[in-house]
Design a protein around this motif. Structure first.
Motif, PDB file in Angstrom:
ATOM      1  N   GLN A   1      61.110 -18.837 103.680  1.00 55.63           N
ATOM      2  CA  GLN A   1      62.566 -18.921 103.819  1.00 55.63           C
ATOM      3  C   GLN A   1      63.222 -18.659 102.471  1.00 55.63           C
ATOM      4  O   GLN A   1      62.726 -19.127 101.442  1.00 55.63           O
ATOM      5  CB  GLN A   1      63.007 -20.307 104.307  1.00 55.63           C
TER       6      GLN A   1
ATOM      7  N   SER B   1      60.034 -22.481 100.678  1.00 51.35           N
ATOM      8  CA  SER B   1      61.356 -21.883 100.609  1.00 51.35           C
ATOM      9  C   SER B   1      61.829 -21.827  99.167  1.00 51.35           C
ATOM     10  O   SER B   1      61.320 -22.566  98.319  1.00 51.35           O
ATOM     11  CB  SER B   1      62.334 -22.719 101.451  1.00 51.35           C
TER      12      SER B   1
ATOM     13  N   ARG C   1      62.536 -15.937 106.703  1.00 51.60           N
ATOM     14  CA  ARG C   1      63.827 -16.280 107.298  1.00 51.60           C
ATOM     15  C   ARG C   1      64.882 -16.274 106.200  1.00 51.60           C
ATOM     16  O   ARG C   1      64.753 -16.966 105.183  1.00 51.60           O
ATOM     17  CB  ARG C   1      63.780 -17.655 107.948  1.00 51.60           C
TER      18      ARG C   1
END
Length: 178
Positions: A26, A73, A49
């Motif tokens: 992410q 992330s 993402r």
């Protein structure tokens, strides 16, 4: 009519390669021209993402939530966004979440906007006061190794790290008057 885009500087490609190599799933960000290549690559990659934020402090929560959900992330932001995050950095400190942010600097080299100066000059100190280790890359040849080392510190040792990407990397910002 086809559009051609200038190739990304090699240091931006190095950032993308390091993130991909270390399993980032992410990327949270407020749109920023200094991070534009990484953002576009994340949007194109089905394994990553892309999370667009309305304000940078949301990114601290997104990165923390990703970790709790078993994903890696990173938060991309400009130095001016660091000031927006100071209160949320308490979450990282109290819960000891691993955290990585890549920060494009403003208020330094050939800055035309005086409003960028105060936060640009205090970004490192603000991050350090909140318990975040700061490393810096000012030369293109240092970016990949610096980002990879930060990723290792975060995801292998559980640290909180900010990589400051110096304004010289991005180049001079120019105000276009009409």
């Amino acid at each position: 009519m086809s559009q051609t885009h200038a190739p990304a500087p090699s240091w931006q490609e190095d950032v993308c390669a390091a993130l991909k190599k270390r399993g980032i799933q992410q990327i949270a960000h407020v749109p920023d021209s200094g991070h534009s290549h990484t953002i576009l690559e994340a949007q194109r990659d089905p394994a990553i993402r892309d999370v667009v934020l309305t304000t940078e402090e949301e990114g601290v929560a997104v990165v923390s939530g990703a970790w709790l959900g078993g994903q890696r992330s990173v938060l991309l932001m400009q130095s001016s966004g660091v000031g927006n995050c100071v209160n949320m950095f308490s979450l990282l400190r109290m819960c000891r979440f691993p955290f990585l942010t890549l920060v494009t600097m403003r208020g330094e080299y050939a800055e035309f906007n005086p409003w960028q100066g105060p936060m640009g000059r205090t970004t490192q100190q603000a991050l350090e006061l909140m318990g975040i280790t700061v490393v810096r890359a000012d030369r293109p040849e240092d970016v990949e190794e610096t980002v990879e080392a930060a990723l290792d510190s975060v995801f292998e040792a559980g640290e909180r790290v900010a990589v400051l990407l110096g304004q010289k990397l991005i180049g001079r910002k120019k105000w276009e008057r009409k």
